[in-house]
Design an enzyme around this catalytic site. Structure first.
Site, PDB file in Angstrom:
ATOM      1  N   ASN A   9       0.888  -1.588   0.069  1.00  0.00           N
ATOM      2  CA  ASN A   9      -0.494   0.327  -0.224  1.00  0.00           C
ATOM      3  C   ASN A   9       1.080   1.019   0.262  1.00  0.00           C
ATOM      4  O   ASN A   9       0.913   1.517   1.092  1.00  0.00           O
ATOM      5  CB  ASN A   9      -1.208   0.025   1.149  1.00  0.00           C
ATOM      6  CG  ASN A   9      -1.689   1.278   0.817  1.00  0.00           C
ATOM      7  OD1 ASN A   9      -1.780   1.981   0.647  1.00  0.00           O
ATOM      8  ND2 ASN A   9      -2.126   1.728   2.638  1.00  0.00           N
ATOM      9  N   LYS A  11      -0.064   4.141  -0.338  1.00  0.00           N
ATOM     10  CA  LYS A  11      -0.831   5.082   0.407  1.00  0.00           C
ATOM     11  C   LYS A  11      -0.263   6.779  -0.453  1.00  0.00           C
ATOM     12  O   LYS A  11      -0.127   6.645  -0.967  1.00  0.00           O
ATOM     13  CB  LYS A  11       0.238   5.566   2.346  1.00  0.00           C
ATOM     14  CG  LYS A  11       0.205   4.911   2.607  1.00  0.00           C
ATOM     15  CD  LYS A  11       0.224   3.985   4.398  1.00  0.00           C
ATOM     16  CE  LYS A  11      -0.377   3.257   4.556  1.00  0.00           C
ATOM     17  NZ  LYS A  11      -0.354   3.262   6.486  1.00  0.00           N
ATOM     18  N   HIS A  95      -9.521   1.177   5.115  1.00  0.00           N
ATOM     19  CA  HIS A  95      -8.497   1.392   5.430  1.00  0.00           C
ATOM     20  C   HIS A  95      -8.251   2.606   7.068  1.00  0.00           C
ATOM     21  O   HIS A  95      -9.331   3.437   6.128  1.00  0.00           O
ATOM     22  CB  HIS A  95      -7.359   1.734   5.027  1.00  0.00           C
ATOM     23  CG  HIS A  95      -5.653   1.300   4.663  1.00  0.00           C
ATOM     24  ND1 HIS A  95      -5.717   2.432   6.301  1.00  0.00           N
ATOM     25  CD2 HIS A  95      -4.683   1.040   5.065  1.00  0.00           C
ATOM     26  CE1 HIS A  95      -4.143   1.773   6.459  1.00  0.00           C
ATOM     27  NE2 HIS A  95      -3.846   1.622   6.188  1.00  0.00           N
ATOM     28  N   GLU A  97      -6.412   4.517   8.023  1.00  0.00           N
ATOM     29  CA  GLU A  97      -6.273   6.326   7.652  1.00  0.00           C
ATOM     30  C   GLU A  97      -7.614   7.048   6.705  1.00  0.00           C
ATOM     31  O   GLU A  97      -8.224   7.522   7.129  1.00  0.00           O
ATOM     32  CB  GLU A  97      -5.062   6.029   6.623  1.00  0.00           C
ATOM     33  CG  GLU A  97      -4.291   6.188   7.817  1.00  0.00           C
ATOM     34  CD  GLU A  97      -2.038   5.416   6.814  1.00  0.00           C
ATOM     35  OE1 GLU A  97      -2.796   5.850   5.882  1.00  0.00           O
ATOM     36  OE2 GLU A  97      -2.319   5.210   7.464  1.00  0.00           O
ATOM     37  N   GLU A 167      -5.286  -4.869  10.268  1.00  0.00           N
ATOM     38  CA  GLU A 167      -3.858  -3.749  11.190  1.00  0.00           C
ATOM     39  C   GLU A 167      -4.644  -2.654  12.077  1.00  0.00           C
ATOM     40  O   GLU A 167      -5.360  -2.135  11.951  1.00  0.00           O
ATOM     41  CB  GLU A 167      -4.072  -3.287   9.673  1.00  0.00           C
ATOM     42  CG  GLU A 167      -3.825  -3.404   8.336  1.00  0.00           C
ATOM     43  CD  GLU A 167      -3.055  -2.478   6.879  1.00  0.00           C
ATOM     44  OE1 GLU A 167      -2.325  -2.616   6.867  1.00  0.00           O
ATOM     45  OE2 GLU A 167      -3.588  -1.262   7.566  1.00  0.00           O
ATOM     46  N   GLY A 173       3.221   2.207  11.156  1.00  0.00           N
ATOM     47  CA  GLY A 173       3.529   3.398  10.767  1.00  0.00           C
ATOM     48  C   GLY A 173       4.307   3.579  11.880  1.00  0.00           C
ATOM     49  O   GLY A 173       5.482   4.545  12.417  1.00  0.00           O
ATOM     50  N   SER A 213       3.540  -2.135  10.363  1.00  0.00           N
ATOM     51  CA  SER A 213       5.118  -2.408  10.777  1.00  0.00           C
ATOM     52  C   SER A 213       5.449  -3.556  10.376  1.00  0.00           C
ATOM     53  O   SER A 213       6.783  -3.977  10.759  1.00  0.00           O
ATOM     54  CB  SER A 213       5.536  -1.784  11.832  1.00  0.00           C
ATOM     55  OG  SER A 213       5.118  -0.838  12.120  1.00  0.00           O
TER      56      SER A 213
END
Ligand code: 13P
Length: 258
Positions: A9, A11, A95, A97, A167, A173, A213
């Protein structure tokens, strides 16, 4: 047998030029790799170029999000019909985000999932708890709720393409990868909820990826777990050599675990 899937991904990284430079380096490194399905999720501005560049290779490409309707007055959105029209094959849905920064709700994820299936797009549905919810002992409740909502009204006979990505928000991250035990436990919870909604047969076949991560150095330990069917990789998918290394390190060694 569930064939593992490793997905990158990207992003909001990489221009079309940078995306193509990545593929020039990455595709030859992957050319004889058959152990995994490999999918890249570039930005919408690069997607058409990436789809053309991976044509005829063992790598596929998908969109990071989409709307659930075919067309309409929705500024900034891209529809499933539009994705299908450029031979896009996969789409990420829900996701964290998107849930956090674009206010995507569980209902929207459900509508998008049904739209993806109707357009023959492989949906990767992302779920995962926050640090706060984990500390409050609510991981199972969050996962069950997100899966139940996403699958609401989805008929088992149409559900085969669905992939789920676990996730945990606290691992994305941050460099704090979840432990293989934490991931296995979460995947078990997800698989039980999928079984309750779609039947055991479907739950046994569905792939559940881990994301958060994941790096070339920690993927092997995760892939030892039979419950982990691959990874959704953010930062470590941006460099061609290191993403290729990560994929090579993902070749499953169950160390006797079944
Ligand atoms: P990182 O691998 O950068 O933690 O991102 C994970 C992720 O959000 C993939 O969708």
């Amino acid at each position: 047998m569930r064939k593992p899937l490793i997905a990158g991904n990207w992003k909001m990284y990489k221009t079309p030029k940078e995306s193509l430079a990545f593929l020039n380096e990455f595709l030859p490194l992957m050319s004889d790799h058959t152990a995994h399905d490999i999918t890249i999720f570039p930005t919408m501005s690069s997607l058409g170029y990436v789809i053309e560049a991976v044509k005829g290779t063992n790598v596929s490409a998908g969109a990071q999000t989409m709307h659930w309707l075919n067309e309409g007055p929705y500024t900034g959105q891209t529809s499933p019909t539009m994705l299908a029209s450029i031979n896009c094959t996969h789409v990420l849905l829900g996701h964290s985000e998107r849930r956090i920064y674009a206010n995507e709700t569980d209902d929207m994820v459900n509508w998008k999932l049904k739209a993806a299936l109707a357009h023959d797009l492989v949906p990767i549905v992302c779920v995962g708890e926050s640090q706060e919810k984990r500390q409050a002992g609510l991981t199972e409740a969050v996962l069950n709720w997100q899966i139940a909502c996403a699958l609401n009204g989805v008929r088992s006979e149409y559900a085969a393409p669905i992939v789920i990505a676990y996730e945990p928000i606290w691992a994305i991250g941050t460099g704090s990868v979840a432990t293989p035990d934490q991931v296995s436990e979460a995947h078990g919870i997800i698989r039980r909820e999928v079984a309750a909604r779609l039947g055991q047969h479907r739950a046994d076949a569905i792939r559940i990826l881990y994301g958060g991560s994941v790096k070339p150095e920690n993927i092997a330990k995760l892939m030892v777990e039979p419950e982990i069917d691959g990874a959704l990789v953010g930062g470590a998918s941006l460099d061609a050599k290191s993403f290729a290394q990560l994929i090579h390190n993902s070749v499953r060694n169950t160390g006797g675990k079944k």
